[in-house]
Design a protein around this motif. Structure first.
Motif, PDB file in Angstrom:
ATOM      1  N   VAL A   1      60.373  29.278   9.503  1.00 53.11           N
ATOM      2  CA  VAL A   1      60.595  29.052  10.934  1.00 53.11           C
ATOM      3  C   VAL A   1      59.268  28.812  11.643  1.00 53.11           C
ATOM      4  N   ALA A   2      58.260  29.595  11.299  1.00 54.50           N
ATOM      5  CA  ALA A   2      56.937  29.428  11.911  1.00 54.50           C
ATOM      6  C   ALA A   2      56.391  28.028  11.652  1.00 54.50           C
ATOM      7  N   GLU A   3      56.585  27.534  10.438  1.00 52.10           N
ATOM      8  CA  GLU A   3      56.099  26.195  10.104  1.00 52.10           C
ATOM      9  C   GLU A   3      56.899  25.125  10.854  1.00 52.10           C
ATOM     10  N   LYS A   4      58.198  25.284  10.929  1.00 52.53           N
ATOM     11  CA  LYS A   4      59.054  24.295  11.581  1.00 52.53           C
ATOM     12  C   LYS A   4      58.712  24.148  13.056  1.00 52.53           C
ATOM     13  N   PHE A   5      58.483  25.282  13.723  1.00 53.48           N
ATOM     14  CA  PHE A   5      58.239  25.242  15.172  1.00 53.48           C
ATOM     15  C   PHE A   5      56.756  25.364  15.526  1.00 53.48           C
ATOM     16  N   ARG A   6      55.902  25.385  14.504  1.00 51.00           N
ATOM     17  CA  ARG A   6      54.447  25.429  14.691  1.00 51.00           C
ATOM     18  C   ARG A   6      54.010  26.622  15.543  1.00 51.00           C
ATOM     19  N   ILE A   7      54.614  27.765  15.270  1.00 51.79           N
ATOM     20  CA  ILE A   7      54.255  29.005  15.965  1.00 51.79           C
ATOM     21  C   ILE A   7      53.573  29.914  14.944  1.00 51.79           C
ATOM     22  N   THR A   8      52.269  30.088  15.068  1.00 50.14           N
ATOM     23  CA  THR A   8      51.513  30.807  14.050  1.00 50.14           C
ATOM     24  C   THR A   8      51.256  32.270  14.398  1.00 50.14           C
ATOM     25  N   GLY A   9      51.353  32.633  15.659  1.00 51.01           N
ATOM     26  CA  GLY A   9      51.043  33.999  16.070  1.00 51.01           C
ATOM     27  C   GLY A   9      52.279  34.879  16.147  1.00 51.01           C
ATOM     28  N   LYS A  10      52.067  36.107  16.556  1.00 54.32           N
ATOM     29  CA  LYS A  10      53.168  37.045  16.758  1.00 54.32           C
ATOM     30  C   LYS A  10      53.882  36.736  18.079  1.00 54.32           C
ATOM     31  N   VAL A  11      55.183  37.036  18.113  1.00 52.18           N
ATOM     32  CA  VAL A  11      55.971  36.782  19.318  1.00 52.18           C
ATOM     33  C   VAL A  11      56.925  37.939  19.583  1.00 52.18           C
ATOM     34  N   CYS A  12      57.322  38.031  20.836  1.00 51.71           N
ATOM     35  CA  CYS A  12      58.370  38.964  21.269  1.00 51.71           C
ATOM     36  C   CYS A  12      59.534  38.104  21.734  1.00 51.71           C
ATOM     37  N   LEU A  13      60.600  38.048  20.957  1.00 46.31           N
ATOM     38  CA  LEU A  13      61.759  37.226  21.294  1.00 46.31           C
ATOM     39  C   LEU A  13      62.715  38.000  22.203  1.00 46.31           C
ATOM     40  N   TYR A  14      63.447  37.272  23.035  1.00 41.21           N
ATOM     41  CA  TYR A  14      64.232  37.891  24.105  1.00 41.21           C
ATOM     42  C   TYR A  14      65.701  37.490  24.075  1.00 41.21           C
ATOM     43  N   THR A  15      66.533  38.398  24.564  1.00 41.70           N
ATOM     44  CA  THR A  15      67.907  38.098  24.964  1.00 41.70           C
ATOM     45  C   THR A  15      67.928  38.106  26.497  1.00 41.70           C
ATOM     46  N   PRO A  16      69.003  37.621  27.126  1.00 41.51           N
ATOM     47  CA  PRO A  16      69.075  37.711  28.592  1.00 41.51           C
ATOM     48  C   PRO A  16      68.917  39.143  29.100  1.00 41.51           C
TER      49      PRO A  16
ATOM     50  N   PHE B   1      59.746  31.094  37.791  1.00 45.63           N
ATOM     51  CA  PHE B   1      60.542  30.291  36.866  1.00 45.63           C
ATOM     52  C   PHE B   1      60.009  30.544  35.456  1.00 45.63           C
ATOM     53  N   LEU B   2      60.835  31.184  34.615  1.00 44.62           N
ATOM     54  CA  LEU B   2      60.408  31.584  33.277  1.00 44.62           C
ATOM     55  C   LEU B   2      61.360  31.048  32.224  1.00 44.62           C
ATOM     56  N   SER B   3      60.814  30.694  31.068  1.00 44.10           N
ATOM     57  CA  SER B   3      61.644  30.505  29.878  1.00 44.10           C
ATOM     58  C   SER B   3      60.952  31.209  28.720  1.00 44.10           C
ATOM     59  N   LEU B   4      61.768  31.853  27.895  1.00 47.10           N
ATOM     60  CA  LEU B   4      61.249  32.621  26.768  1.00 47.10           C
ATOM     61  C   LEU B   4      62.090  32.322  25.533  1.00 47.10           C
ATOM     62  N   SER B   5      61.451  32.232  24.385  1.00 45.57           N
ATOM     63  CA  SER B   5      62.177  31.952  23.152  1.00 45.57           C
ATOM     64  C   SER B   5      63.196  33.051  22.871  1.00 45.57           C
ATOM     65  N   GLY B   6      64.390  32.620  22.466  1.00 47.33           N
ATOM     66  CA  GLY B   6      65.510  33.540  22.337  1.00 47.33           C
ATOM     67  C   GLY B   6      65.605  34.213  20.983  1.00 47.33           C
ATOM     68  N   LEU B   7      65.965  35.478  21.016  1.00 47.00           N
ATOM     69  CA  LEU B   7      66.161  36.248  19.792  1.00 47.00           C
ATOM     70  C   LEU B   7      67.279  35.641  18.949  1.00 47.00           C
ATOM     71  N   ASN B   8      68.289  35.087  19.612  1.00 46.55           N
ATOM     72  CA  ASN B   8      69.432  34.523  18.903  1.00 46.55           C
ATOM     73  C   ASN B   8      69.388  33.001  18.820  1.00 46.55           C
TER      74      ASN B   8
END
Length: 214
Positions: free
Chosen positions: A166-181, A134-141
């Motif tokens: 966006v990083a400040e709003k969602f408190r994400i400070t590191g690098k990410v790989c965003l995904y589509t389905p 069971f996975l969830s990943l932050s979406g590119l869109n």
């Protein structure tokens, strides 16, 4: 890595409900539950109360006492085990045998695509046929992807910090790989050994997915 907002500490998500539905009404091949990056979420405690042996892996040392308190409170000391470890360093011998349920909620997008493939291959080799991921990943869109510098790169090369607002709003400070389905399907195809059960976008635009070990 910048972990972002710990949504699981406030509620059981749609992904968590899918995992619980499988535990209660499906046919898990074992009662061994594994979760990476659980934060302060309560999902593992619920599984422990359902008599699953729950193994959690997170790099946040503040969670040691958190889960110690939860296990004492609910009387599940022999069912829930917290491991202080960065998921990037996981090895085959670190994981229990015979996994029936695996959860990674908004965690793997903090890893490079190749790192996620590696982690999931180790998990695959410890999971029984019929077990589910069971996975969830932050979406590119999704709103998280607004102004994302690597939006036009293939998923294998996509790994960047978010735009500052966006990083400040969602408190994400590191690098990410965003995904589509389609990117998630590419990820699981690279891992191999799984069949698709669910791949869909949430209302927010993140990708939620369930795969079954074959």
């Amino acid at each position: 890595m910048g972990t972002g907002i710990d949504v699981g500490s406030y509620r059981v998500s749609s992904l968590g409900k899918e995992a619980l539905r499988f535990a209660l009404f499906g046919e898990p091949p074992s009662k061994v539950y594994l979760e990476i990056g659980p934060g302060k979420g309560r999902l593992a405690v619920i599984f422990a109360l359902l008599s699953f042996r729950c193994h959690l892996y997170d790099s946040d040392p503040s969670l040691i006492e958190h889960y110690r308190s939860l296990t004492r409170c609910f009387g599940v000391e022999g069912q829930l085990f917290f491991n202080l470890q960065d998921v990037r360093t996981l090895r085959y011998r670190d994981l229990p045998e015979g996994i029936g349920v695996f959860v990674a909620e908004r965690v793997l997008h903090h890893l490079k695509f190749s790192e996620s493939v590696r982690v999931l291959k180790i998990l695959r080799n410890r999971m029984l046929p019929g077990g589910r991921v069971f996975l969830s990943l932050s979406g590119l869109n999704s709103p998280i992807g607004k102004g994302y510098p690597h939006a036009n790169l293939p998923v294998e090369e996509r790994y960047s910090s978010l735009s500052p607002d966006v990083a400040e709003k969602f408190r994400i400070t590191g690098k990410v790989c965003l995904y589509t389905p389609e990117d998630v399907r590419r990820l699981m195809e690279e891992v191999g050994g799984f069949r698709e059960v669910i791949v869909r976008l949430t209302d927010f635009g993140n990708v939620m997915t369930v795969y079954e070990r074959v």
